[in-house]
Scaffold this motif. Structure first.
Motif, PDB file in Angstrom:
ATOM      1  N   ARG A   1       1.061  -1.179  -0.012  1.00 24.06           N
ATOM      2  CA  ARG A   1       0.031   0.060   0.110  1.00 24.06           C
ATOM      3  C   ARG A   1       0.604   1.049  -0.156  1.00 24.06           C
ATOM      4  O   ARG A   1       0.725   1.584  -1.157  1.00 24.06           O
ATOM      5  CB  ARG A   1      -0.643   0.168   1.329  1.00 24.06           C
ATOM      6  CG  ARG A   1      -1.689   0.968   1.098  1.00 24.06           C
ATOM      7  CD  ARG A   1      -2.346   0.756   2.531  1.00 24.06           C
ATOM      8  NE  ARG A   1      -3.538   2.216   2.488  1.00 24.06           N
ATOM      9  CZ  ARG A   1      -4.934   2.017   2.727  1.00 24.06           C
ATOM     10  NH1 ARG A   1      -5.208   0.329   3.274  1.00 24.06           N
ATOM     11  NH2 ARG A   1      -5.415   2.776   3.054  1.00 24.06           N
TER      12      ARG A   1
ATOM     13  N   HIS B   1       0.470  -8.330  -4.648  1.00 21.14           N
ATOM     14  CA  HIS B   1       0.151  -7.463  -3.861  1.00 21.14           C
ATOM     15  C   HIS B   1       0.007  -6.589  -4.435  1.00 21.14           C
ATOM     16  O   HIS B   1      -0.414  -5.717  -4.065  1.00 21.14           O
ATOM     17  CB  HIS B   1       1.394  -7.862  -2.666  1.00 21.14           C
ATOM     18  CG  HIS B   1       1.234  -9.053  -1.808  1.00 21.14           C
ATOM     19  ND1 HIS B   1       0.613  -9.140  -2.000  1.00 21.14           N
ATOM     20  CD2 HIS B   1       1.918  -9.913  -1.577  1.00 21.14           C
ATOM     21  CE1 HIS B   1      -0.127 -10.761  -0.728  1.00 21.14           C
ATOM     22  NE2 HIS B   1       1.760 -10.293  -0.839  1.00 21.14           N
TER      23      HIS B   1
ATOM     24  N   THR C   1      -2.644  -5.515  -6.630  1.00 22.37           N
ATOM     25  CA  THR C   1      -4.011  -5.411  -5.811  1.00 22.37           C
ATOM     26  C   THR C   1      -4.076  -3.694  -5.877  1.00 22.37           C
ATOM     27  O   THR C   1      -5.210  -3.224  -5.990  1.00 22.37           O
ATOM     28  CB  THR C   1      -3.953  -6.534  -5.231  1.00 22.37           C
ATOM     29  OG1 THR C   1      -3.556  -7.530  -4.990  1.00 22.37           O
ATOM     30  CG2 THR C   1      -5.427  -5.987  -3.875  1.00 22.37           C
ATOM     31  N   GLU C   2      -2.587  -3.357  -4.948  1.00 25.85           N
ATOM     32  CA  GLU C   2      -2.818  -2.185  -4.936  1.00 25.85           C
ATOM     33  C   GLU C   2      -2.393  -1.538  -5.826  1.00 25.85           C
ATOM     34  O   GLU C   2      -2.923   0.608  -5.303  1.00 25.85           O
ATOM     35  CB  GLU C   2      -1.414  -1.727  -3.425  1.00 25.85           C
ATOM     36  CG  GLU C   2      -1.452  -2.103  -2.142  1.00 25.85           C
ATOM     37  CD  GLU C   2      -3.178  -1.162  -1.892  1.00 25.85           C
ATOM     38  OE1 GLU C   2      -2.955  -0.363  -1.835  1.00 25.85           O
ATOM     39  OE2 GLU C   2      -3.871  -2.101  -1.056  1.00 25.85           O
ATOM     40  N   GLN C   3      -2.458  -1.555  -6.552  1.00 28.98           N
ATOM     41  CA  GLN C   3      -2.591  -0.746  -8.121  1.00 28.98           C
ATOM     42  C   GLN C   3      -4.177  -0.252  -8.230  1.00 28.98           C
ATOM     43  O   GLN C   3      -4.128   0.476  -8.537  1.00 28.98           O
ATOM     44  CB  GLN C   3      -1.539  -0.629  -8.846  1.00 28.98           C
ATOM     45  CG  GLN C   3      -1.729   0.081 -10.543  1.00 28.98           C
ATOM     46  CD  GLN C   3      -0.843   1.324 -10.771  1.00 28.98           C
ATOM     47  OE1 GLN C   3       0.186   2.399  -9.246  1.00 28.98           O
ATOM     48  NE2 GLN C   3      -0.604   1.618 -11.463  1.00 28.98           N
ATOM     49  N   LEU C   4      -4.648  -0.589  -8.111  1.00 28.89           N
ATOM     50  CA  LEU C   4      -5.568  -1.248  -8.944  1.00 28.89           C
ATOM     51  C   LEU C   4      -6.345  -0.369  -7.631  1.00 28.89           C
ATOM     52  O   LEU C   4      -7.769   0.404  -8.384  1.00 28.89           O
ATOM     53  CB  LEU C   4      -6.882  -2.316  -9.335  1.00 28.89           C
ATOM     54  CG  LEU C   4      -5.759  -3.355 -10.246  1.00 28.89           C
ATOM     55  CD1 LEU C   4      -6.473  -4.486 -10.699  1.00 28.89           C
ATOM     56  CD2 LEU C   4      -6.222  -2.237 -11.920  1.00 28.89           C
ATOM     57  N   ARG C   5      -6.322  -0.957  -6.361  1.00 29.01           N
ATOM     58  CA  ARG C   5      -6.803  -0.187  -5.637  1.00 29.01           C
ATOM     59  C   ARG C   5      -6.661   1.234  -5.555  1.00 29.01           C
ATOM     60  O   ARG C   5      -7.941   2.198  -5.610  1.00 29.01           O
ATOM     61  CB  ARG C   5      -7.202  -1.057  -4.256  1.00 29.01           C
ATOM     62  CG  ARG C   5      -8.080  -0.935  -2.771  1.00 29.01           C
ATOM     63  CD  ARG C   5      -7.430  -1.385  -1.882  1.00 29.01           C
ATOM     64  NE  ARG C   5      -5.947  -0.506  -1.169  1.00 29.01           N
ATOM     65  CZ  ARG C   5      -6.194   0.929  -0.885  1.00 29.01           C
ATOM     66  NH1 ARG C   5      -7.949   1.747  -0.627  1.00 29.01           N
ATOM     67  NH2 ARG C   5      -5.257   1.084  -0.156  1.00 29.01           N
ATOM     68  N   GLN C   6      -6.197   1.599  -5.595  1.00 32.70           N
ATOM     69  CA  GLN C   6      -5.919   3.092  -5.466  1.00 32.70           C
ATOM     70  C   GLN C   6      -5.396   4.266  -6.749  1.00 32.70           C
ATOM     71  O   GLN C   6      -5.902   5.281  -6.814  1.00 32.70           O
ATOM     72  CB  GLN C   6      -4.180   3.370  -4.798  1.00 32.70           C
ATOM     73  CG  GLN C   6      -3.857   3.034  -3.495  1.00 32.70           C
ATOM     74  CD  GLN C   6      -2.540   3.411  -3.063  1.00 32.70           C
ATOM     75  OE1 GLN C   6      -2.120   3.901  -3.465  1.00 32.70           O
ATOM     76  NE2 GLN C   6      -1.995   2.149  -2.491  1.00 32.70           N
ATOM     77  N   ARG C   7      -5.670   2.938  -8.572  1.00 37.57           N
ATOM     78  CA  ARG C   7      -5.407   4.007  -8.766  1.00 37.57           C
ATOM     79  C   ARG C   7      -6.860   3.891 -10.294  1.00 37.57           C
ATOM     80  O   ARG C   7      -6.829   4.394 -11.787  1.00 37.57           O
ATOM     81  CB  ARG C   7      -4.560   3.747 -10.243  1.00 37.57           C
ATOM     82  CG  ARG C   7      -2.790   3.927  -9.431  1.00 37.57           C
ATOM     83  CD  ARG C   7      -1.758   4.845  -9.170  1.00 37.57           C
ATOM     84  NE  ARG C   7      -1.339   5.804  -8.076  1.00 37.57           N
ATOM     85  CZ  ARG C   7      -0.065   4.863  -7.380  1.00 37.57           C
ATOM     86  NH1 ARG C   7       0.301   4.370  -8.368  1.00 37.57           N
ATOM     87  NH2 ARG C   7       0.336   5.980  -6.316  1.00 37.57           N
ATOM     88  N   GLY C   8      -7.683   2.661  -9.941  1.00 34.96           N
ATOM     89  CA  GLY C   8      -8.393   1.575 -10.762  1.00 34.96           C
ATOM     90  C   GLY C   8      -7.664   1.373 -12.365  1.00 34.96           C
ATOM     91  O   GLY C   8      -8.513   0.202 -12.709  1.00 34.96           O
TER      92      GLY C   8
ATOM     93  N   PHE D   1      -6.638 -10.456 -12.430  1.00 35.19           N
ATOM     94  CA  PHE D   1      -7.294  -8.928 -12.921  1.00 35.19           C
ATOM     95  C   PHE D   1      -7.949  -8.152 -14.238  1.00 35.19           C
ATOM     96  O   PHE D   1      -6.997  -7.809 -14.878  1.00 35.19           O
ATOM     97  CB  PHE D   1      -5.725  -8.054 -13.085  1.00 35.19           C
ATOM     98  CG  PHE D   1      -5.129  -8.169 -11.931  1.00 35.19           C
ATOM     99  CD1 PHE D   1      -5.472  -7.576 -10.328  1.00 35.19           C
ATOM    100  CD2 PHE D   1      -4.304  -9.249 -10.784  1.00 35.19           C
ATOM    101  CE1 PHE D   1      -4.874  -7.641  -8.938  1.00 35.19           C
ATOM    102  CE2 PHE D   1      -3.784 -10.128  -9.826  1.00 35.19           C
ATOM    103  CZ  PHE D   1      -4.298  -9.101  -8.517  1.00 35.19           C
TER     104      PHE D   1
ATOM    105  N   GLU E   1      -9.168  -6.274 -15.453  1.00 38.34           N
ATOM    106  CA  GLU E   1      -9.211  -4.638 -16.148  1.00 38.34           C
ATOM    107  C   GLU E   1      -7.505  -4.015 -15.714  1.00 38.34           C
ATOM    108  O   GLU E   1      -7.596  -3.178 -16.800  1.00 38.34           O
ATOM    109  CB  GLU E   1      -9.682  -3.784 -14.188  1.00 38.34           C
ATOM    110  CG  GLU E   1     -10.203  -4.148 -13.463  1.00 38.34           C
ATOM    111  CD  GLU E   1     -10.161  -5.695 -13.048  1.00 38.34           C
ATOM    112  OE1 GLU E   1      -9.113  -5.950 -13.071  1.00 38.34           O
ATOM    113  OE2 GLU E   1     -11.035  -4.930 -11.443  1.00 38.34           O
TER     114      GLU E   1
END
Ligand code: AVJ
Length: 395
Positions: free
Chosen positions: A143, A167, A170-177, A202, A204
């Motif tokens: 994160r 990891h 997952t974070e990259q998608l969570r923070q940047r879409g 993933f 996306e």
């Protein structure tokens, strides 16, 4: 010169296999297969010319404009350099270093099919703390890492679709879409596995596998695309003292201002812990190291006899590295059938198959500053056995 690789591209439902690149803007196709007819029967063959632009309509924008023309779709979402022959170099590398004094080998020869499987096994060994420790660091800090590196693209050196990469993605998608993920590897099989895993976990993410050597891969990335380069697993530990500075100079030169580098590095520690990690009780490491000679025998029609050698490793405190050797149990006359080359491998003579260096993270940060890579953050585990370092390219 016809290119060795047949690169399928799609045009109105017909698969084209461009085998000759002529003038810059044209590819001559000598053979095409219409899927229905090819099914069980002899492929239809004819010659025609298609504009190269059509075969490149999906060339991804991750490539710098001046490099784009060199890349071809090897298969969906996997790119390779036009005309590149990844098989040409191993032979030369093996022969050159085997005739060196002392004899040694470049570490990448370890990774044939069996070698890759054995390395996977090593990662699960109780003594081999590196993978587990690095993974835990990334799990804890993904994160933070992604927050510190505001990028649109993650380029991973080494196919790696491991838990570790997950990891970060997952974070990259969570923070940047959304994100681009571009692993670079010489193994097409590794890239395929990575593509399949990314597609299912993933959807996306825009996936672009680069079938190339690291340097060819990262040098092709558009400097204007904000990118996080990821080089994990302490693979830098394999680099000898001339590979090491060259690698970082080239990588840094390929990075755009504001790009980031995430580096996994094993640390100097208790010698017993290190020696056990590279000499496990089940002998998997020994098998991994000696397997290189089966690989070489296949590549060069050599006669290395596995029952005539043993594995030996040691920690070299002056160079702060583990050295992994094959030692001849008795004299052996090594011959390579296809070429006029032979040497005597003397009893007890050692061939250095791999080195794994350990690092001092602070020193590494100071050192990379001289390659215009500024230290952003240092992540480690409670025992301080492994470091994950984040750098930013300073212009
Ligand atoms: C994949 C290079 C990081 O040096 O620790 C493991 C390879 N060799 N056991 C390492 C390896 C023997 C590994 N790297």
């Amino acid at each position: 010169m016809p290119s060795k690789s047949r690169i399928p591209a799609r045009l109105r439902g017909i698969h084209l296999y461009p085998i000759f690149a002529g003038e810059p803007n044209w590819i001559q196709c000598e053979r095409s297969i219409i899927p229905e007819e090819a099914n069980g029967s002899i492929p239809v063959r004819f010659s025609f010319i298609v504009p190269q632009a059509m075969t490149q309509e999906n060339t991804p924008t991750i490539f710098a404009a001046e490099k784009r023309a060199h890349w071809r779709a090897l298969e969906p979402e996997i790119w390779s350099i036009q005309g590149a022959d990844l098989d040409a170099v191993p032979t030369q590398s093996i022969l050159t270093t085997l005739w060196d004094q002392p004899r040694w080998l470049e570490a990448y020869h370890l990774y044939d099919q069996r070698g890759s499987e054995l390395f996977e096994q090593i990662c699960g060994l109780p003594e081999y703390y590196l993978t587990r420790t690095e993974n835990a660091i990334l799990e804890t800090h993904a994160r933070d890492i992604i927050a510190r590196a505001p990028v649109r693209c993650i380029v991973e050196l080494g196919a790696g679709y491991s838990k570790k990469t997950v990891h970060l993605l997952t974070e990259q998608l969570r923070q940047r879409g959304s994100s681009i993920f571009a692993p670079i590897d010489v193994s097409a099989a590794g890239l395929r596995a990575s593509r399949a895993a990314v597609r299912s976990a993933f959807p996306e993410i825009q996936f672009h596998g680069l079938h190339a050597r690291y340097e060819e891969g990262f040098s092709a990335i558009d400097k204007n695309l904000p990118t996080l380069f990821v080089f994990l697993g302490s693979t830098i530990g394999n680099f000898n003292h001339s590979d090491f500075p060259r690698f970082f100079r080239t990588l840094s030169a390929a990075m755009g201002p504001g790009d980031f580098l995430l580096l996994g590095a094993d640390r100097v520690k208790d010698v017993k812990v290190l020696e056990d990690a590279y000499n496990d009780s089940r002998g998997v490491t020994a098998e991994f190291i000696l397997n290189v000679f089966d690989h070489i025998n296949r590549l060069l029609h050599g006669n290395f006899a596995r029952d005539n050698m043993r594995y030996s490793s040691r920690y070299n405190p002056e160079w702060q590295r583990i050295e992994m050797y094959a030692v001849a149990r008795a004299r052996q006359d090594i011959r390579f059938a296809d070429i006029d080359a032979a040497f005597q491998w003397q009893k007890d003579e050692k061939i250095l198959v791999e080195i794994s260096r350990q690092f001092d993270p602070l020193r590494l940060q100071e050192q990379l500053r001289f390659c215009d890579l500024g230290a952003v953050e240092h992540f480690t585990d409670p025992r301080e056995w492994f470091s994950v370092l984040l750098f930013k390219k300073e212009s």
